[in-house]
Structure formats: C-alpha cells, structure tokens
Design an enzyme around this catalytic site. Structure first.
Site, mmCIF file in Angstrom:
data_model
loop_
_atom_site.group_PDB
_atom_site.id
_atom_site.type_symbol
_atom_site.label_atom_id
_atom_site.label_comp_id
_atom_site.label_asym_id
_atom_site.label_seq_id
_atom_site.Cartn_x
_atom_site.Cartn_y
_atom_site.Cartn_z
ATOM 1 N N GLN A 74 0.830 -1.210 0.000
ATOM 2 C CA GLN A 74 0.000 0.000 0.000
ATOM 3 C C GLN A 74 0.864 1.259 0.000
ATOM 4 O O GLN A 74 1.939 1.285 0.603
ATOM 5 C CB GLN A 74 -0.920 0.060 1.234
ATOM 6 C CG GLN A 74 -2.181 -0.772 1.143
ATOM 7 C CD GLN A 74 -1.982 -2.206 1.621
ATOM 8 O OE1 GLN A 74 -1.107 -2.487 2.452
ATOM 9 N NE2 GLN A 74 -2.760 -3.127 1.062
ATOM 10 N N ASN B 204 -4.230 1.019 -2.345
ATOM 11 C CA ASN B 204 -3.671 -0.321 -2.555
ATOM 12 C C ASN B 204 -2.728 -0.334 -3.753
ATOM 13 O O ASN B 204 -2.727 0.588 -4.574
ATOM 14 C CB ASN B 204 -4.817 -1.321 -2.813
ATOM 15 C CG ASN B 204 -5.563 -1.695 -1.553
ATOM 16 O OD1 ASN B 204 -4.981 -2.041 -0.528
ATOM 17 N ND2 ASN B 204 -6.886 -1.614 -1.623
ATOM 18 N N CYS C 231 -6.190 0.547 7.259
ATOM 19 C CA CYS C 231 -4.984 -0.274 7.083
ATOM 20 C C CYS C 231 -4.319 -0.392 8.451
ATOM 21 O O CYS C 231 -3.604 0.531 8.865
ATOM 22 C CB CYS C 231 -4.051 0.355 6.064
ATOM 23 S SG CYS C 231 -2.546 -0.636 5.781
ATOM 24 N N HIS D 293 -14.228 -7.031 5.039
ATOM 25 C CA HIS D 293 -13.524 -8.302 5.248
ATOM 26 C C HIS D 293 -14.512 -9.463 5.253
ATOM 27 O O HIS D 293 -15.613 -9.338 5.786
ATOM 28 C CB HIS D 293 -12.802 -8.292 6.604
ATOM 29 C CG HIS D 293 -11.588 -7.406 6.621
ATOM 30 N ND1 HIS D 293 -10.343 -7.860 6.259
ATOM 31 C CD2 HIS D 293 -11.446 -6.085 6.905
ATOM 32 C CE1 HIS D 293 -9.477 -6.860 6.359
ATOM 33 N NE2 HIS D 293 -10.118 -5.774 6.743
ATOM 34 N N GLU E 181 -5.549 -9.962 0.272
ATOM 35 C CA GLU E 181 -6.017 -8.588 0.400
ATOM 36 C C GLU E 181 -6.626 -8.036 -0.886
ATOM 37 O O GLU E 181 -6.094 -8.245 -1.984
ATOM 38 C CB GLU E 181 -4.865 -7.664 0.812
ATOM 39 C CG GLU E 181 -4.489 -7.747 2.270
ATOM 40 C CD GLU E 181 -3.709 -6.529 2.722
ATOM 41 O OE1 GLU E 181 -3.994 -5.427 2.223
ATOM 42 O OE2 GLU E 181 -2.807 -6.681 3.560
ATOM 43 N N CYS F 262 -1.975 -8.728 7.623
ATOM 44 C CA CYS F 262 -3.053 -7.744 7.396
ATOM 45 C C CYS F 262 -3.634 -7.400 8.754
ATOM 46 O O CYS F 262 -4.243 -8.260 9.397
ATOM 47 C CB CYS F 262 -4.119 -8.341 6.476
ATOM 48 S SG CYS F 262 -5.492 -7.215 6.124
ATOM 49 N N GLY F 263 -3.422 -6.166 9.193
ATOM 50 C CA GLY F 263 -3.840 -5.768 10.538
ATOM 51 C C GLY F 263 -5.348 -5.699 10.672
ATOM 52 O O GLY F 263 -5.935 -6.206 11.630
ATOM 53 N N GLY G 199 -7.307 -7.278 8.795
ATOM 54 C CA GLY G 199 -7.754 -8.654 8.586
ATOM 55 C C GLY G 199 -7.696 -9.474 9.860
ATOM 56 O O GLY G 199 -8.602 -10.251 10.174
#
Ligand SMILES: N[C@H](CCC[C@H](N)C(=O)O)C(=O)O
Length: 276
Positions: free
Chosen positions: A46, A65, A74, A160, A209, A218-219, A221
């Site tokens: 990103q 992205n 993010c 998500h 992602e 992925c935080g 996520g």
C-alpha cells in the site's frame, strides 16, 4: 519530479509512506500503481500519505492499494504512520490521535516498543460492510459456481470476509481468495481471511487482500477475524494472531467497544523516488 518517501512494514505488510504536508503529491491510482510496482517503482503493498490533522488529530492518513484502489483502513499501516509521526516530531503526545476514512484512531506506544491501535468498533451490518444480505449474521452461505461456502463478514472501516479452515497451510488462498475478493455480493470487493482456530486464545491467519493479493500480514484482517470469531463465541476477548509475517495481539470486549490491535512498526529506509 522527485518525491521523498519512507519505506516501512508491519510484520511484512509493506508500505511507502509519503508526507503530503511538505511536498505536492498527486494522490491518484496512477501514482500508487507506479510507486508500488516492485520492478519499475519502489515496491509496496500500500501507498500511505500523511495529511494535516484537524480537531486535535496529529495527522490524517489515506491509503491506496497496490492496484490503485482506495482503502478505508490499514491496521499495519496505521501503526507505521504513528511511528513515523513520533520519529518526525518526538514532542508529539503518546497516545496519538490519527484520523482516517474509518474515523479517529488512537495509537499508543507500549513499553515493549510495539504500538497498540484502537481502530474502531467492528461493524456487522451488511450495509456498513458493504455486503448484500438481508440482515447481520454470524454465518453466511455464499454461492459459488461449483457449490457454496460458509463465511463471516465484517467491516473494520474496510470490508472483510472470513473462511474458517482446518489448516492455513493447506488453504486455497490464491484461488479461493481471488474468487471471493470479487464476489458480486461484495459491491466494493473484499479482503479475504483464512483462519485456523488453534484455541480460544490463538488463531493462525492468512489474508488475500483486496487490491493486492496475499500479503504477509493484514492488521485489519486480523482484527476482522477476531471480531467474527468472537461474535460466534469461538474465541475469547484477547487473541494472539499468527500470520506468515509475524504476530499481532487483538483485543475486543464486544459490542459497544473499540477493537485494539497491538504489533510492531518497522522503518526500512528513507529515499527519493524520481519519476516522470
Ligand atoms: N487491502 C485493504 C487495505 C490494507 C489493509 C491491510 N494492509 C491492513 O494492514 O489492514 C483494503 O483494500 O481494504
């Protein structure tokens, strides 16, 4: 034209950070695609730009992205922005208020050097995700060409979905992730998590992602996976999440409370990107 940037990562989820307050930046999908290119550009998952904060926020951050699409949240990037701001101005307070499209985030530097980010309350209403469904549910049956699949869905300020699998090592992340990312019931596309539940306090996770493909971490996520599994009463309030790039600790006390994500933020190098 040359642009000063900082390369950072959050457990392998990597970013180009640009301070758009001190230099003119043409914030566009084209810029993100060019700078994110790992051969012709700098390379990142990103592009994150830092903008002036208002109403008490130290700054505002925006996310694009690798494919140029806009993201509203993010998690790994937010921790990197906080670390970047504290390095840029050590006089900034701890905790730090940072605004984003998903609202106001609170980032606290912990004694062990990690950063704990309050990234908002998980949103399960289909319209908030967005996801096409009549009402919120802990499980949804998603139709595929060759059958159907059980998923969970939530927004952390970005969309998500989650598939629970017996083993993340065997999960069809590249194929099923790509399919679900563009499923028609997710009008804005979706990030796709594959979770293996180890215990009520530990999960393993891989994430395909939106706008990137599989990343090392992925935080949002990890946060989404814990929120969905917590809603199902499969995990407790605090969960350790192991992703291919590293470990995050996620805590969520339940509806009405913000979710907390704790993890590292790493500087890699500062540079100047020359492009036409
Ligand atoms: N691909 C995501 C944005 C980045 C999320 C991820 N890098 C994180 O740490 O949360 C989206 O399109 O919503």
């Amino acid at each position: 034209m040359s642009i000063r940037f900082t390369k950072m990562h959050g457990i392998g989820n990597d970013f180009v950070i640009i301070d758009a307050r001190s230099q003119p930046v043409d914030w566009s999908a084209e810029l993100a695609e060019q700078i994110a290119d790992r051969h012709f550009g700098v390379g990142c998952d990103q592009l994150i730009t830092i903008h002036a904060g208002t109403d008490g926020a130290a700054a505002r951050y925006r996310i694009l992205n690798q494919d140029g699409s806009v993201a509203g949240q993010c998690g790994n990037g937010l921790r990197c922005v906080a670390a970047w701001l504290w390095r840029d101005n050590p006089a900034l307070p701890n905790p730090l208020l940072i605004d984003g499209d998903a609202g106001r985030m609170v980032c606290e530097r912990l004694a062990d050097g990690r950063i704990r980010a309050a990234i908002g309350e998980p949103m399960f209403a289909p319209a908030q995700i967005p996801f096409m469904a009549d009402e919120p549910a802990a499980h949804y049956l998603l139709e595929l060409a060759d059958g159907s699949i059980d998923i969970g869905a939530v927004s952390m300020g970005n969309p998500h979905c989650l598939v629970v699998v017996p083993s993340v090592d065997q999960a069809p992340v590249a194929t099923l992730g790509a399919l679900l990312e563009r499923h028609p019931r997710f009008p804005d596309r979706v990030n796709v998590g594959f979770a293996e539940v180890v215990s009520r306090a530990a999960i393993r996770l891989r994430v395909f992602e939106r706008g990137v493909g599989e990343t090392l971490a992925c935080g949002s996520g990890a946060s989404a996976a814990v929120a969905i599994l917590r809603q199902r009463d499969v995990v407790d309030a605090t969960v350790g999440v192991d992703l291919p790039g590293g470990h995050l600790d996620i805590s969520w006390a339940g509806p009405g409370s913000t979710l907390l994500m704790s993890g590292p933020a790493q500087f890699v190098f500062d540079g100047i990107w020359n492009h036409d």
